[in-house]
Design an enzyme around this catalytic site. Sequence first.
Site, PDB file in Angstrom:
ATOM      1  N   ARG A  91       4.815  -9.441   2.138  1.00  0.00           N
ATOM      2  CA  ARG A  91       5.781  -8.469   1.602  1.00  0.00           C
ATOM      3  C   ARG A  91       6.434  -7.701   2.760  1.00  0.00           C
ATOM      4  NH1 ARG A  91       1.503  -5.584  -2.149  1.00  0.00           N
ATOM      5  NH2 ARG A  91       0.054  -7.180  -1.428  1.00  0.00           N
ATOM      6  N   HIS A 101      -3.457   1.286  -3.486  1.00  0.00           N
ATOM      7  CA  HIS A 101      -4.707   1.225  -2.713  1.00  0.00           C
ATOM      8  C   HIS A 101      -5.551   2.494  -2.920  1.00  0.00           C
ATOM      9  CE1 HIS A 101      -2.580  -1.796   0.120  1.00  0.00           C
ATOM     10  NE2 HIS A 101      -3.416  -2.462  -0.651  1.00  0.00           N
ATOM     11  N   GLU A 142     -13.836  -1.049  -2.619  1.00  0.00           N
ATOM     12  CA  GLU A 142     -13.165  -0.639  -3.852  1.00  0.00           C
ATOM     13  C   GLU A 142     -14.038  -0.929  -5.072  1.00  0.00           C
ATOM     14  OE1 GLU A 142     -10.470  -3.001  -1.895  1.00  0.00           O
ATOM     15  OE2 GLU A 142      -8.691  -1.879  -2.487  1.00  0.00           O
ATOM     16  N   ARG A 174     -10.419  -3.506 -11.630  1.00  0.00           N
ATOM     17  CA  ARG A 174      -9.339  -2.971 -10.812  1.00  0.00           C
ATOM     18  C   ARG A 174      -8.024  -3.267 -11.530  1.00  0.00           C
ATOM     19  NH1 ARG A 174      -6.716  -5.276  -5.324  1.00  0.00           N
ATOM     20  NH2 ARG A 174      -5.383  -3.484  -4.926  1.00  0.00           N
ATOM     21  N   ASN A 180     -12.333  -7.730  -9.855  1.00  0.00           N
ATOM     22  CA  ASN A 180     -11.088  -7.448  -9.139  1.00  0.00           C
ATOM     23  C   ASN A 180     -10.331  -8.778  -9.105  1.00  0.00           C
ATOM     24  OD1 ASN A 180      -9.083  -6.910  -7.293  1.00  0.00           O
ATOM     25  ND2 ASN A 180     -10.442  -6.033  -5.740  1.00  0.00           N
TER      26      ASN A 180
END
Length: 407
Positions: free
Chosen positions: A247, A187, A389, A99, A9
Site C-alpha cells: 500500500r 493497528h 494483538e 480481530r 485473526n
Amino acid sequence: MPDTILVANAGSSSIKFQLFNIVGAASGGTGSLDLDLKGQVEGIGSHPRLIARNARGEVVADESFTAADVPDAQAALRQLGSWLRARHGGAFPVAVGHRVVHGGPTYDTHVAIDDDVLAKLEDLAPLAPLHQPNNLLPIRAIRVAQPDVLQVACFDTAFHRGHPEVADRYAIPEALYRDGVRRYGFHGLSYEYIAHTLPALAPEIADGRLVVAHLGSGASMCAIRSGRSLDSTMGFTALDGLPMGTRPGQLDAGVILHLLTSMGMTADAIQHLLYHDCGLKGLSGISNDVRDLLGSDDPRAGLALDYFVYRSSLAIGSLAAALEGLDALVFTAGIGENAPAIRARICRKARWLGIELDEAANAAVPAAGARLISIRASRVKVYVIPTDEERMIAHHTLEILGRQRRR
Ligand code: ADP
C-alpha cells in the site's frame, strides 16, 4: 479441563489463532489467561499449512494440504476447527475473540457480537476491503456452528476513538464527517497492547509522550500520551500514512482523480492497485518484503527502503509535534522487531529529536524479546517491544465474558 478462549485473526491468506486457558476463575473472579496454543493456517489457496506451537514454543501441529483441499478461508476454518476439537476432546471454547479491523464511528470499545453488530460491521467492509470481509468470515461460521458461544469483536479503530477533534477530522464539509468520513486510525490493538505492557516493561516512559512505530506488512505510527492515543498516521482507511508492503501510504487525493478521469481506470482497478501493487512492492518492482529488499543490490530495492525510512522519519517528527515533545520511541511488528538496519536508519534521521541509538544493543535484540536500544544519555528512550494483538483480544474477550457471567 479449564475453560478456553480462542482468538482468531483472519486475513486474506492466513488465519492466525491463539488458544488461552482461563485459570483461577473458580474463586468467582474473572480469572487470568494462560497461553495454550499459538499458530496459523497460512498459504490458504496456494500452499495451505496448519502450524501450531504450545506455550513452550514446541511444534504440536504441522500439516500441509493441497490447494484443492483448502482453497479458501471457509475450508481453512473447517480444518482448524476439526484439529482444535480433536486436540481438546471435542470441547469448544467458552468464548471467541476476533480481530475486526474497522469499527466505524459507532464502536469506541470492543463488543459482544449479535445480529445487529454483525450487520453494522458488514456495512463497513468497503472501508477495509482487504481485511473486514475476512475478519467477519469466522464470526459467521461460528454463529452457525455454535450459536450460543460468546463472540467478541475487537477493533483496530477503538483505541483511537478518543482522539482530539482536530486529529479526527479532515478539512471537508461537516456533512461528510457526520456520514463517517473521519480519521479513524488502525493497528489499535497493537498500540493498546504496547501501552498495557509499558508500566511493567518500561515504567519510566509509561506516562510519557511516545511514538509507537508498528512496522509490519501494514505500517503505521501512533502518538500516545499517558497511555492514550492522540493521533495516528492512518486515517479513514488503512491506506494512509506510511508506505507499506503493498500500500502506498500518504497519497495526494488528486492522484486518484487523475487515475479515474485522465487514465480511465475503474474504481475496482484503482482499489486493486492501492491495496496490492503499491508500497515497497510497487516502488521496487521486486518484493513487498523488507528481507528481500535488504538482500538485494538492485537500486530500486534501495530506493524503496530509502523511501520507507524517509517517510518513517517524517512521521516521527509530525507525531512528536502532535505530542509537543517526545520522551520515547517504540518499535514493534515484523520490521520493527526484526530489522535492526531499518531501525538504525530511522533513528539516525530522527537524531535531531534527541534520539541516540546504542548500535550494539540495537544489533543484539533477542528474537521475541523487549529491549532498550538507546544509549543511557539519550534524551529520548528507544525500545523494541514485541506486539501481541491476540493477547489483547483475549484480554478484552475475558473481560466481556466476566461481565456476562456476573449478570
Ligand atoms: P502482518 O502481521 O501485518 O502480516 P508482520 O508484522 O508479521 O505483518 O510483518 C511482516 C513483515 O515484516 C514482512 O513482510 C517483512 O517485510 C518484515 N520482516 C519480518 N522479519 C524480518 C526480518 N528478519 N528482517 C526484515 N524484515 C522482516
